[in-house]
Design a protein around this motif. Sequence first.
Motif, short mmCIF file in Angstrom:
data_model
loop_
_atom_site.label_atom_id
_atom_site.label_comp_id
_atom_site.label_asym_id
_atom_site.label_seq_id
_atom_site.Cartn_x
_atom_site.Cartn_y
_atom_site.Cartn_z
N GLU A 180 0.83 -1.21 0.00
CA GLU A 180 0.00 0.00 0.00
C GLU A 180 0.86 1.26 0.00
O GLU A 180 0.51 2.26 -0.63
N LEU A 181 1.97 1.21 0.72
CA LEU A 181 2.85 2.37 0.84
C LEU A 181 3.77 2.54 -0.36
O LEU A 181 4.25 3.63 -0.63
N GLY A 182 4.04 1.45 -1.04
CA GLY A 182 4.97 1.51 -2.17
C GLY A 182 6.42 1.47 -1.73
O GLY A 182 7.33 1.66 -2.55
N GLU A 183 6.66 1.24 -0.46
CA GLU A 183 8.02 1.13 0.10
C GLU A 183 7.98 0.19 1.30
O GLU A 183 6.92 -0.05 1.88
N ARG A 184 9.15 -0.29 1.68
CA ARG A 184 9.25 -1.20 2.82
C ARG A 184 8.96 -0.48 4.13
O ARG A 184 9.29 0.70 4.28
#
Length: 108
Positions: free
Chosen positions: A14-18
């Motif tokens: 959802e965030l597009g990052e870890r």
Amino acid sequence: MRGNEGERRLSAAELGERLGERATLVQFSSAFCRPCWATRRTLTEVAGMVEGVAHVEIDAEARLGLVRELNVMKTPTVLVLDATGRIVRRASGQPRRADVIAALGEAV
């Protein structure tokens, strides 16, 4: 920073990052938001000070579905997530560094 967001969790997808190993600072920003610049600086600084904390910035205009789902009404809005992605705190407007550090204390 307000607490008690319930059990809503955000995933790396959802965030597009870890997510950070210990906590994640999620910032919703918009292109012409001057307080967003200062917020970015503050959150980047705090994330750099605390091991295992990540800072993720999300363009609110590009992610309207997530903005609506999370009821983000203005930018900057900052969410503090614990290691599992659970929202533990949220604040609208430019946060003070001390408030961010205190909110992280609940997440880690």
